[in-house]
Design a protein around this motif. Sequence first.
Motif: not given
Ligand code: GDP
Length: 299
Positions: A144, A254, A138, A117, A113, A251-252, A106-110, A277-278
């Motif tokens: 990115q 941390d 997008r 990594k 990013t 992810t996230k 889903v969008n925003g899950t990371g 992801g941390v």
């Molecule tokens: P996508 O829409 O799934 O591609 O998500 P993105 O890669 O654009 O990430 C969405 C937001 O989550 C960005 O601001 C990233 O920097 C942040 N993010 C991704 N992974 C992590 C993580 O492990 N920890 C934290 N704190 N933020 C993360």
Amino acid sequence: FKRLKEGLSRSTSSMTTGIASVFTKRKLDGATVDELEDLLIQADLGIETATAITDAVSDGRYDKEVDEAEVRSIVASEVAKVLEPVEQPILLDGTHKPHVILVVGVNGTGKTTTIGKLAKHITQAGKSVVLGAGDTFRAAAIDQLKIWGERIGAPVVARDVGADSAGLAFDAIARAQETNADVVMIDTAGRLHNKAELMSELEKVVRVIKKRDETAPHTVLLVLDATTGQNAVNQVDVFTRAVGVTGLIMTKLDGTARGGILVAIAKKAGLPVHAIGVGEGEDDLQPFVARNFANAIAG
Ligand code: GDP
């Protein structure tokens, strides 16, 4: 590990404090067991694991004084039992060249990013990577991924917003084949107009990938955001049905993470967990180590 421990400690501190308040100088009885079970369910561990833990705690300890450290160590070992079978790195042994990794979620899950990594890890291990900017929905995702590509020196196959993402995936694999790359990682959209549309789009991406390499995708990586709690469980179901997920990255962990949800997912889906992801930085992806995670959860 420190980062994970600090992050999870924020989320599990309520559980740890809870365990302490349940067990400070108290005999184990029905009420304390119920309180413990509530605490574990609130921590998103899932009913089955919560029950396994309370059973293990109760075993031979009824009417005895139970000490908090003992309970924590039982929590850690029961959680480790669930997580150890799913601790599994992505196997990049060169069987497939290029090894095609399709990244969904889903969008925003990371996703984007995490691709960056992971690509850095793979590059550092001496393998070449091509990135495919398949989230053609997008503009920000395309930009990115290009930035990540520049940062780690990996070529990025991209088209304009609105381009066909299945075609983009096909091109990215073609580029990887032509340049003899070891790995190709393909980003995908996480939101279209609705869920059915997204799933049929992903099914199409997989169909078109197979036209270029019928054994691909070799890895279908689902990226989950720990902070979404129970939603993550549903996402595993939906994506697994649509595209046959082969492994997870959470992810996230941390942040305000609720790491317990990973335990519930491991118990229910049994899918390999590759990494966690941390943080937002390029070095903030760690291999998943079940025992460390279990210790961090137990506080
Ligand atoms: P996508 O829409 O799934 O591609 O998500 P993105 O890669 O654009 O990430 C969405 C937001 O989550 C960005 O601001 C990233 O920097 C942040 N993010 C991704 N992974 C992590 C993580 O492990 N920890 C934290 N704190 N933020 C993360």
